[in-house]
Design a protein around this motif. Sequence first.
Motif, mmCIF file in Angstrom:
data_model
loop_
_atom_site.group_PDB
_atom_site.id
_atom_site.type_symbol
_atom_site.label_atom_id
_atom_site.label_comp_id
_atom_site.label_asym_id
_atom_site.label_seq_id
_atom_site.Cartn_x
_atom_site.Cartn_y
_atom_site.Cartn_z
ATOM 1 N N ASP A 169 0.749 -1.060 -0.121
ATOM 2 C CA ASP A 169 -0.350 -0.017 0.058
ATOM 3 C C ASP A 169 0.569 1.345 -0.275
ATOM 4 N N PHE A 170 0.516 2.143 -0.484
ATOM 5 C CA PHE A 170 0.963 3.379 -1.108
ATOM 6 C C PHE A 170 0.275 4.435 -0.106
ATOM 7 N N MET A 171 0.359 5.618 0.599
ATOM 8 C CA MET A 171 -0.194 6.641 0.193
ATOM 9 C C MET A 171 0.178 7.802 0.668
ATOM 10 N N ALA A 172 -0.881 9.287 0.402
ATOM 11 C CA ALA A 172 -0.293 10.690 0.076
ATOM 12 C C ALA A 172 -0.525 11.431 1.011
ATOM 13 N N ARG A 173 -0.163 12.433 1.426
ATOM 14 C CA ARG A 173 -0.756 13.463 2.497
ATOM 15 C C ARG A 173 0.487 14.468 2.652
ATOM 16 N N ASP A 174 -0.283 15.744 2.134
ATOM 17 C CA ASP A 174 0.515 17.295 1.835
ATOM 18 C C ASP A 174 1.828 17.261 0.934
ATOM 19 N N GLY A 175 1.581 16.367 -0.818
ATOM 20 C CA GLY A 175 2.335 16.247 -1.711
ATOM 21 C C GLY A 175 3.106 14.904 -1.793
ATOM 22 N N VAL A 176 3.548 14.143 -0.822
ATOM 23 C CA VAL A 176 4.687 13.621 -0.519
ATOM 24 C C VAL A 176 3.334 12.362 -0.430
ATOM 25 N N ALA A 201 11.061 9.558 -11.522
ATOM 26 C CA ALA A 201 11.797 9.800 -12.042
ATOM 27 C C ALA A 201 10.774 10.377 -12.577
ATOM 28 N N ASN A 202 9.931 11.061 -12.479
ATOM 29 C CA ASN A 202 8.761 12.196 -12.516
ATOM 30 C C ASN A 202 8.992 13.089 -11.330
ATOM 31 N N GLY A 203 9.147 13.419 -11.146
ATOM 32 C CA GLY A 203 9.155 13.895 -9.576
ATOM 33 C C GLY A 203 8.524 14.268 -8.466
ATOM 34 N N VAL A 204 8.049 12.990 -8.039
ATOM 35 C CA VAL A 204 7.609 12.471 -7.360
ATOM 36 C C VAL A 204 8.134 12.174 -5.783
ATOM 37 N N THR A 205 8.227 12.565 -4.779
ATOM 38 C CA THR A 205 8.442 13.023 -3.617
ATOM 39 C C THR A 205 7.869 11.681 -3.424
ATOM 40 N N LYS A 212 3.024 3.665 10.692
ATOM 41 C CA LYS A 212 1.775 2.674 11.743
ATOM 42 C C LYS A 212 0.753 3.239 10.867
ATOM 43 N N TYR A 213 -0.925 2.015 10.918
ATOM 44 C CA TYR A 213 -2.386 2.133 10.542
ATOM 45 C C TYR A 213 -2.549 3.626 11.029
ATOM 46 N N SER A 214 -2.362 4.612 11.920
ATOM 47 C CA SER A 214 -3.105 5.770 11.914
ATOM 48 C C SER A 214 -2.730 6.514 10.416
ATOM 49 N N ASP A 215 -1.302 6.102 9.731
ATOM 50 C CA ASP A 215 -1.147 7.318 9.081
ATOM 51 C C ASP A 215 -1.513 7.080 8.030
ATOM 52 N N PHE A 216 -2.170 5.706 7.611
ATOM 53 C CA PHE A 216 -3.563 5.662 6.547
ATOM 54 C C PHE A 216 -4.642 5.751 7.299
ATOM 55 N N GLU A 217 -4.755 5.757 8.272
ATOM 56 C CA GLU A 217 -6.073 6.234 8.979
ATOM 57 C C GLU A 217 -6.088 8.185 8.168
ATOM 58 N N SER A 218 -5.049 8.947 7.911
ATOM 59 C CA SER A 218 -5.401 10.448 7.697
ATOM 60 C C SER A 218 -3.901 10.562 6.443
ATOM 61 N N ALA A 219 -4.092 9.401 5.854
ATOM 62 C CA ALA A 219 -4.081 9.575 3.854
ATOM 63 C C ALA A 219 -4.806 10.449 3.899
ATOM 64 N N ASP A 220 -4.253 11.044 2.447
ATOM 65 C CA ASP A 220 -4.877 12.028 1.501
ATOM 66 C C ASP A 220 -6.286 11.016 1.008
ATOM 67 N N GLU A 221 -4.831 10.440 0.187
ATOM 68 C CA GLU A 221 -5.685 9.230 -0.763
ATOM 69 C C GLU A 221 -4.246 7.542 -0.206
ATOM 70 N N ILE A 222 -5.240 6.591 -0.745
ATOM 71 C CA ILE A 222 -3.950 5.487 -1.294
ATOM 72 C C ILE A 222 -4.550 4.146 -2.295
ATOM 73 N N PRO A 243 -11.265 9.978 -1.981
ATOM 74 C CA PRO A 243 -11.110 9.852 -3.350
ATOM 75 C C PRO A 243 -10.434 9.462 -3.419
ATOM 76 N N ILE A 244 -10.331 9.143 -5.417
ATOM 77 C CA ILE A 244 -8.973 8.577 -6.011
ATOM 78 C C ILE A 244 -8.328 9.623 -6.475
ATOM 79 N N GLY A 245 -7.240 9.922 -5.799
ATOM 80 C CA GLY A 245 -6.399 10.685 -5.792
ATOM 81 C C GLY A 245 -5.325 10.978 -6.606
ATOM 82 N N PRO A 246 -4.973 11.436 -7.419
ATOM 83 C CA PRO A 246 -3.598 12.615 -8.682
ATOM 84 C C PRO A 246 -2.394 11.579 -8.267
ATOM 85 N N PHE A 247 -2.100 11.801 -7.423
ATOM 86 C CA PHE A 247 -1.028 10.788 -6.825
ATOM 87 C C PHE A 247 -1.389 8.672 -7.671
ATOM 88 N N TYR A 248 -2.702 8.595 -7.709
ATOM 89 C CA TYR A 248 -2.696 7.356 -8.062
ATOM 90 C C TYR A 248 -3.157 7.182 -9.301
#
Length: 261
Positions: A169-176, A201-205, A212-222, A243-248
């Motif tokens: 699983d990947f999660m995004a928060r605050d542009g990272v 390679a496309n500029g995404v950090t 932790k599970y709490s990190d995913f609970e507060s993620a902007d997208e997963i 929501p389905i987000g821009p990083f996905y």
Amino acid sequence: MSPADGFSKTWTYFEDRWHEGNVPVMGPRTHASWLCSIVFDGARYFEGVTPDLDLHCARVNESAVKLYLKPLVSADTWIKLAHEGIAKFDKDSALYIRPMYWAEKEGPWVQAHDPESTRWCLAIYEAPMRKPGGFSVTLSPFRRPTIETMPVDAKAGCLYPNNARALFDFMARDGVVYTPIANGTFLAGITRQRVIGLLRANGVTVVEKTLKYSDFESADEIFSTGNYSKVAPVTRIDARSIPIGPFYTKARELYWAFAHA
């Protein structure tokens, strides 16, 4: 055997020839069938492409060595056979390509197999690519094992009853974008590593760290990566919709562009 047996169209290379259908390859005395001395890998054919087929064919041999099986087939031969098998299907089919090794006989201590009894096959079958409509996740009550308790550095059949380890699983928060760091509790998959590289390679950090599970609970997208579905969004964690987000969206677009390149 045909699709009427409940399986999709299948071709299997076993004992030096191609067989149609879900042909038997093990018996009740086969060591792998009761003590799970088996490894496999999975590649995909879809839309006319086979992304990272060479890496999957190399990894099945690496997994064999880690489970004390003999890698009897070169990566080049796996690739050649895969293309032979693909040609037996309609060109617009979506396929799963599964090379396998297993032990046929036990060794002197029964639980430990005899490496000299290693057998192999290549199964290729129709498996439609899942539409990326999203899926839900929750906290599992099961813990992932570590290397001293299970062969987490191999793609071994014994790992999959605990199917959570098949998901990365990947999660995004605050542009990272964040993803769990490879820590010896899961196989850091080929598709996972490919997506990390494409995003960077496309500029995404992309930060690999202990999450932790709490990190995913507060993620902007997963979103999740894996060979079977490649890149898929998570749209709910517990009772919270996401929501389905821009990083996905970017990760899926980048992977599809890579695959077709």
